[in-house]
Motif scaffolding. Structure first.
Motif, PDB file in Angstrom:
ATOM      1  N   UNK A   9       0.426   2.642   4.847  1.00 21.56           N
ATOM      2  CA  UNK A   9       1.319   1.488   4.787  1.00 21.56           C
ATOM      3  C   UNK A   9       0.579   0.291   5.363  1.00 21.56           C
ATOM      4  N   UNK A  10       0.643  -0.797   4.625  1.00 18.93           N
ATOM      5  CA  UNK A  10       0.021  -2.020   5.092  1.00 18.93           C
ATOM      6  C   UNK A  10       1.105  -3.048   5.376  1.00 18.93           C
ATOM      7  N   UNK A  11       0.909  -3.753   6.461  1.00 18.77           N
ATOM      8  CA  UNK A  11       1.919  -4.725   6.835  1.00 18.77           C
ATOM      9  C   UNK A  11       1.248  -6.072   7.057  1.00 18.77           C
ATOM     10  N   UNK A  12       1.955  -7.094   6.644  1.00 17.52           N
ATOM     11  CA  UNK A  12       1.429  -8.442   6.776  1.00 17.52           C
ATOM     12  C   UNK A  12       1.598  -8.910   8.200  1.00 17.52           C
ATOM     13  N   UNK A  13       0.567  -9.485   8.715  1.00 15.63           N
ATOM     14  CA  UNK A  13       0.636  -9.996  10.066  1.00 15.63           C
ATOM     15  C   UNK A  13       0.651 -11.517  10.029  1.00 15.63           C
ATOM     16  N   UNK A  14       1.710 -12.089  10.577  1.00 13.68           N
ATOM     17  CA  UNK A  14       1.872 -13.539  10.524  1.00 13.68           C
ATOM     18  C   UNK A  14       0.729 -14.269  11.220  1.00 13.68           C
TER      19      UNK A  14
ATOM     20  N   UNK B 116      -2.517 -13.250  11.899  1.00 14.10           N
ATOM     21  CA  UNK B 116      -3.847 -13.183  11.291  1.00 14.10           C
ATOM     22  C   UNK B 116      -3.805 -13.529   9.811  1.00 14.10           C
ATOM     23  N   UNK B 117      -2.602 -13.642   9.259  1.00 16.53           N
ATOM     24  CA  UNK B 117      -2.428 -13.893   7.822  1.00 16.53           C
ATOM     25  C   UNK B 117      -3.113 -12.812   6.984  1.00 16.53           C
ATOM     26  N   UNK B 118      -3.093 -11.630   7.495  1.00 13.28           N
ATOM     27  CA  UNK B 118      -3.757 -10.551   6.772  1.00 13.28           C
ATOM     28  C   UNK B 118      -2.868  -9.313   6.761  1.00 13.28           C
ATOM     29  N   UNK B 119      -3.148  -8.467   5.810  1.00 12.55           N
ATOM     30  CA  UNK B 119      -2.472  -7.172   5.801  1.00 12.55           C
ATOM     31  C   UNK B 119      -3.301  -6.198   6.623  1.00 12.55           C
ATOM     32  N   UNK B 120      -2.631  -5.493   7.477  1.00 14.50           N
ATOM     33  CA  UNK B 120      -3.348  -4.486   8.242  1.00 14.50           C
ATOM     34  C   UNK B 120      -2.573  -3.183   8.185  1.00 14.50           C
ATOM     35  N   UNK B 121      -3.280  -2.149   8.434  1.00 14.00           N
ATOM     36  CA  UNK B 121      -2.702  -0.814   8.315  1.00 14.00           C
ATOM     37  C   UNK B 121      -1.689  -0.599   9.426  1.00 14.00           C
TER      38      UNK B 121
ATOM     39  N   UNK C 129       0.544  -9.165  18.982  1.00 13.60           N
ATOM     40  CA  UNK C 129      -0.476  -9.376  17.961  1.00 13.60           C
ATOM     41  C   UNK C 129      -0.585  -8.262  16.946  1.00 13.60           C
ATOM     42  N   UNK C 130      -0.488  -7.054  17.412  1.00 13.59           N
ATOM     43  CA  UNK C 130      -0.779  -5.909  16.553  1.00 13.59           C
ATOM     44  C   UNK C 130       0.277  -5.662  15.509  1.00 13.59           C
ATOM     45  N   UNK C 131       0.032  -4.701  14.648  1.00 18.19           N
ATOM     46  CA  UNK C 131       1.020  -4.364  13.630  1.00 18.19           C
ATOM     47  C   UNK C 131       2.242  -3.703  14.253  1.00 18.19           C
ATOM     48  N   UNK C 132       3.348  -3.856  13.576  1.00 26.08           N
ATOM     49  CA  UNK C 132       4.571  -3.242  14.054  1.00 26.08           C
ATOM     50  C   UNK C 132       4.389  -1.738  14.070  1.00 26.08           C
ATOM     51  N   UNK C 133       4.844  -1.168  15.131  1.00 25.39           N
ATOM     52  CA  UNK C 133       4.800   0.298  15.172  1.00 25.39           C
ATOM     53  C   UNK C 133       5.982   0.827  14.371  1.00 25.39           C
ATOM     54  N   UNK C 134       5.715   1.848  13.636  1.00 25.83           N
ATOM     55  CA  UNK C 134       6.788   2.449  12.844  1.00 25.83           C
ATOM     56  C   UNK C 134       7.030   3.855  13.339  1.00 25.83           C
TER      57      UNK C 134
END
Lengths: 790, 360
Positions: free
Chosen positions: B199-204, B206-211, B261-266
């Motif tokens: 799953x990739x999530x957009x990070x506001x 960094x403006x990037x998708x990260x895992x 900063x990091x991706x949302x934890x799921x």
């Protein structure tokens, strides 16, 4: 096994063995050719010309034919061919227009035999006669084909194609005198070697250059051609006119095509650009390759089947400077990887399903597709047993439609349309909505509305008759609710099930009690879920009875864990707790629990038809006696809204939110509300319920939502008389000073809904125009424009 | 319960995808015969083919509709390494009289060097965006900056997934609390141990998708993946078609608890797993409310799955390919509450239920 034995006989006792392997070359290959003994392969390129022995496990370099200190351009090979009768004889086509023959039997290091410098430009192809030892044919970029007799110094005859560059020449395998040539302008010509003056036959085979052709090794007169138009075509040349028998569509221009030995319908192709793979196609299934070799990292330039009677070994050379041996059994099969099914859920619960016939046919016994009718009969007559044809795959497409009422989403549409969300007193709204829900058979939702009414409306407004009325109705079809709540009045038959059901729920609340913070939610779950078969179920109109069947089974797992548990003694003490300690702030736990139970009680009362009126009255009386303000329930209501949302019934969440307004709004954070609103609006729009959606937008208090309708829309309108853009001054044109909003049908000024054609600017009353356009597609104003109403 | 309507599709090879439009009135099919057909539902409820055209020079794997706000727009992807965007044009030709519509190619997306295996439009609120994934394991996200100009697409993100991709699904949630999220499945059978779904999530920031961080691993080849319509839920539901049907819930861990900063934890739980197809499962599809899941497997059957109030997922029906009444479909009738004809399902649902309870 049969296949194996055939191969063996064809190979005169020594079957080929080997594995998929590759070796690195020093330079990119342009062409490869296999020796008759299937044990050696020659690789030629711009700066490579070597013979490799094909051994069991590897390629071994045997001979480098590129000798001399200063390699001449004669050694820059565009094509190479090994004589199929003489193991020592090779011919190459050089990019400078020279045709060279090589004699491996020469004792010196330089094996070069003859040099024919007759072509003016690159020679694209050389070809030995399949049965005549001394005849060599060449085709060149200069547009000429030349036939050489290796016993003489120069060409025997020259054939002029009269069209563009020659890309390929191939002697027919069956007809001694015939050869085919392909051209850059898309033509294919058939020549008789004895008649150099003109070709026997010419036809346009492809759009753009024809890069290659190959005669079928067995079927006389079958020619495969491949072109830049990404197609491989199979022609029957035996008939008066060349007839296209098959057409295979590949994904890139076709550089080489080679029929697969022993497999009548198979041919291998590789591409000149972009695509590095080698494909083997069954020409009867022209869309999906039967096999695919993915070893090369750059364009494949030469392919050759290792032995003319062995279908399993394919050799290839590539621009990536590798020589590969591919084993057919190691090939990847795109057919196997392709997804054979498509499935999509429709809006109204209907399902579109497409599946491979063979998957479906097995079950329903329907006859599979009978094959391609374009095949001539004789072609089908003897099917090669070694090559089982899976048949032209096709899919069966069907749409499963839900019967109206039962499983469709019509409940959603009905509910959305009939709910009253504003404009009346709360009690009326609740009653109305409860009635709507009940009529649609959504008892739990109806019950929720009734409860909300009880909670938020002062008792004075509750007319018992009104309430009884709705309650009575509800209980008539409210079996699942009844058996989950009303223990007292339960008949003995139902009692056992219900008890189990109840105990299951209590198991959860028991465990939850350990964690007081979680209690509320768990309890809430408990309360709501017990009746919640309903929202989850209408989609399929599933059976309540089915759920009931589950309980005994379910609880057999649960029950042994809680054997000492006695049910009825739990609910009632708690109930009294409410009355006794109506607002103990220190007993958070109790407080949380008690409204929940009292809610249950209200439920019980209202649901039980036996003592409905009296118990209901007493309960509500008790509630208000204890002076519980509606705020007291806000936590409960909030959780109920969350519950509905999590269940996928955002309609209920939003409707309650709107109806209750300020009473509940403060308890739910803004972001969640917005999420609900937007989700619901999106859903409404899916069902084209534009009016409801607009109403919801209007009634919403979420700022992000209500501004949805405030985005400005500008309409640019032309005057229907002078066709000039109208100014902003309304419906009177500045230039011709006439009213533009005349109905073209009735010639009256339109007030209200005005519809007009964007093409000719004429329009009028919506009804008039619609009616007009039913009968005619021309503009009612007579301007001749074909108006469109959609 | 279900009325089967068999449609003479007249595709010359396998149909790989069927897709309904936003309002459920149009349907598109794509096939290995390189064509797409568009079907419209008539007043009488019958489906008529209103357009059929050659789209690619290879098998067309997927076809998908854009939100109607952007017009009547389709996207397709193919083994010929391209994805294409198509728009229906309303003309005055006699096509219309024959009940035919005309589709024009607006854009060919040529970035992939291998087969483009899936294409999906992003949820509407993100604008006109398109994701593609390819066999060489790259997820690409395109955007049309001007929604009125469908011939202009810019490649916004190129995300390497390490494994050959087979399917993608956007998270449809409209909630401002949920960042754009996309799930990718892989059918790579060579690398056995690697997880086949990411799953990739957009990070506001960094403006990037990260895992996104996932603890759950699926190591069998994944053929299809589908987020359920969100409809105001605080969590996401995801179905995966692999050698069986699996249903996951994804609960975003509250923002305050994670580092910003990091991706949302799921928090991810498998709530059900059904092997009833006894074979590879090729497709999963959610109903509009995300309460029913349909799956199709190599056994040629469509199976419907539904959760009861305890979050126990169970079989709610079986339809065979021809829609003829199968033993399972009788379960759907209100009159027949018996489950005895389908005991394995029941056991499975109990199995699923125990799994569900473990996590709750």
């Amino acid at each position: 096994m049969e296949k194996m034995s055939r191969v063996t006989t064809a190979l005169s006792g020594s079957a080929l063995t080997g594995r998929t392997m590759h070796c690195h070359l020093d330079a990119p290959a342009n062409a490869i050719s296999v020796c008759r003994d299937a044990a050696q392969v020659v690789v030629a390129g711009r700066s490579i010309f070597k013979i490799y022995a094909i051994e069991e496990e590897q390629f071994v370099e045997k001979l480098n034919l590129r000798v001399g200190r200063k390699p001449s351009l004669n050694l820059s090979c565009a094509d190479v061919v090994w004589h199929q009768m003489d193991e020592n004889l090779l011919a190459t086509a050089a990019t400078n227009g020279v045709v060279v023959t090589w004699n491996l039997g020469r004792p010196s290091r330089n094996k070069q035999d003859q040099l024919f410098t007759e072509h003016k430009r690159t020679v694209n192809k050389v070809c030995f006669h399949p049965t005549e030892a001394h005849v060599l044919l060449s085709g060149s970029q200069d547009g000429f084909m030349k036939c050489f007799d290796l016993r003489r110094k120069d060409s025997v005859s020259t054939f002029s194609g009269q069209s563009e560059s020659v890309r390929d020449v191939q002697f027919s395998i069956r007809d001694y005198f015939t050869f085919a040539s392909t051209f850059e302008n898309g033509n294919v010509q058939l020549w008789d070697i004895r008649r150099p003056d003109r070709c026997e036959r010419m036809f346009t085979a492809h759009n753009g250059p024809v890069f290659c052709c190959d005669w079928h090794p067995e079927d006389r007169g079958w020619l495969a051609t491949g072109g830049r138009d990404k197609m491989v075509k199979v022609w029957d040349m035996t008939t008066h006119r060349a007839k296209e028998m098959h057409c295979v569509q590949t994904i890139a221009s076709v550089a080489r095509v080679k029929w697969r030995p022993e497999c009548r319908h198979h041919l291998a192709t590789c591409s000149m650009m972009v695509d590095h793979n080698i494909y083997v196609w069954d020409v009867r299934r022209p869309f999906v390759p039967a096999a695919m070799f993915e070893e090369h990292r750059d364009v494949t330039t030469g392919i050759a089947w290792r032995h003319p009677h062995d279908p399993s070994f394919l050799l290839s050379g590539s621009k990536d400077s590798t020589l590969c041996q591919h084993l057919f059994r190691d090939a990847s099969q795109p057919v196997e990887r392709a997804n054979p099914e498509g499935l999509c859920y429709g809006l109204f619960g209907d399902l579109a399903f497409a599946a491979k016939e063979s998957l479906v046919a097995a079950e329903s016994g329907r006859k599979p597709y009978m094959g391609d009718r374009r095949h001539p009969i004789f072609f089908k007559r003897k099917l090669d047993p070694a090559e089982p044809f899976s048949g032209l795959a096709s899919s069966a497409l069907s749409v499963f439609e839900t019967e109206s009422g039962g499983g469709s989403m019509s409940w959603f549409v009905d509910t959305a349309e009939r709910y009253a969300l504003a404009g009346r007193p709360l009690a009326e709204l609740c009653d109305h909505n409860a009635k709507v829900a009940r009529e649609l058979g959504r008892n739990q939702v109806a019950q929720t509305w009734t409860m909300l009414r009880i909670i938020y409306c002062s008792p004075g407004l509750v007319s018992s008759a009104n309430l009884n009325h709705s309650v009575g109705k509800g209980s008539s079809c409210g079996l699942p609710l009844m058996n989950s709540f009303n223990l007292k009045d339960m008949g003995p038959g139902l009692g056992s099930e219900t008890r189990l059901d109840r105990s299951k729920g209590d198991t959860r609340s028991d465990t939850a009690l350990l964690d007081s913070s979680a209690t509320l939610i768990t309890n809430e779950d408990n309360e709501e879920t017990e009746g919640s078969d309903v929202p989850a179920d209408y989609l399929l109109g599933d059976v309540e009875g089915e759920e009931d069947e589950l309980y005994p089974l379910d609880t057999e797992h649960v029950h042994p864990e809680e054997p000492e548990y006695v049910l009825p003694q739990e609910a009632f003490p708690l109930r009294h707790e409410i009355v006794d300690t109506p607002s103990g702030p220190e007993h958070l736990q109790d407080k949380a629990d008690s409204p929940h139970v009292s809610g249950n009680e209200a439920d019980t009362a209202s649901l039980a038809p036996v003592d409905s009126s009296s118990s209901l009255l007493s309960v509500s009386h008790a509630l208000y006696d204890s002076r519980l303000p509606p705020d007291f329930f806000s936590v409960l209501v909030r959780d109920m809204l969350h519950f509905y949302a999590e269940q996928g019934d955002v309609q209920m969440a939003v409707s309650v939110l709107i109806v209750l307004g300020e009473r509940v709004r403060k308890d739910i954070d803004e972001q969640t509300q917005e999420h609900w609103y937007t989700s619901y609006i999106d859903l409404l729009q899916r069902f084209c319920l534009w009016n409801v959606s607009n109403e919801v937008v209007k009634l919403s208090t979420s700022r992000a939502v209500s501004c949805l309708n405030q985005a400005s829309t500008t309409l640019h309108v032309n005057c229907s008389h002078c066709k000039r853009p109208m100014s902003s001054r309304g419906w009177v044109c500045d230039r011709c000073h006439r009213c533009a909003s005349m109905c073209a049908v009735c010639h009256h000024v339109v007030k209200g809904l005005f519809v007009w054609c964007q093409g000719c600017s004429h329009g009028g009353h919506l009804q008039h125009i619609m009616k007009w356009l039913e009968g005619s597609s021309h503009c009612p104003a007579g301007c001749g424009h074909l108006c469109e109403y959609s | 319960m279900f009325l089967p309507h068999s449609i003479e599709a007249d595709h010359k090879d396998l149909i790989h995808d069927v897709s309904f439009d936003f309002h459920g009135r149009r349907m598109a099919t794509c096939s290995s015969d390189q064509s797409i057909k568009v079907w419209d539902k008539s007043e009488s409820g019958h489906w008529h083919c209103t357009a059929s055209w050659k789209t690619h020079s290879g098998s067309v794997w997927h076809v998908t509709w854009a939100h109607p706000e952007f017009g009547q727009v389709l996207a397709s992807c193919s083994v010929d390494r391209t994805a294409a965007v198509w728009e229906e044009v309303v003309g005055e030709s006699n096509d219309k009289l024959r009940g035919q519509s005309h589709w024009v190619k607006r854009k060919t997306l040529l970035d992939s060097r291998t087969s483009v295996t899936d294409v999906k439009f992003a949820p509407k609120h993100m604008g006109l965006m398109l994701a593609t994934c390819s066999a060489d394991g790259i997820l690409r996200i395109y955007e049309a900056p001007d929604v009125m100009n469908l011939s202009q697409w810019s490649l916004q993100h190129e995300i390497p997934c390490k494994l050959s991709c087979s399917c993608i699904s956007w998270n449809p949630s409209i909630s401002p609390a949920h960042y754009p999220m996309i799930a990718v499945g892989s059918n790579d059978s060579s690398r056995k141990a690697m997880t086949k779904f990411q799953i990739f999530e957009y990070n506001e920031n960094t403006k990037k998708y990260s895992k996104a961080e996932i603890l759950m691993t699926v190591t069998d080849p994944v053929h299809d993946i589908a987020f359920a319509p969100n409809l105001g839920r605080s969590f996401h539901i995801l179905a995966i078609a692999t050698k069986d049907v699996r249903i996951f819930t994804l609960k975003p861990v509250r923002k305050e608890l994670t580092s910003s900063g990091g991706p949302t934890k799921l928090e991810i739980h498998m709530v059900a797993q059904f092997a009833n197809h006894n074979s590879q499962v090729w497709r999963v599809s959610w109903n509009i409310t995300g309460t029913m899941l349909a799956s199709a497997g190599d056994d040629g059957c469509v199976r419907l799955w539904k959760a009861n109030y305890m979050d126990n997922w169970k079989c709610a029906g079986i339809l065979n390919g021809k829609g003829s009444p199968v033993n399972g479909s009788s379960q759907l009738g209100n009159s027949n509450p018996s489950l005895s004809s389908n005991t394995p399902n029941l056991q499975n649902s109990l199995h699923g239920s125990s799994a569900g309870r473990k996590h709750s």
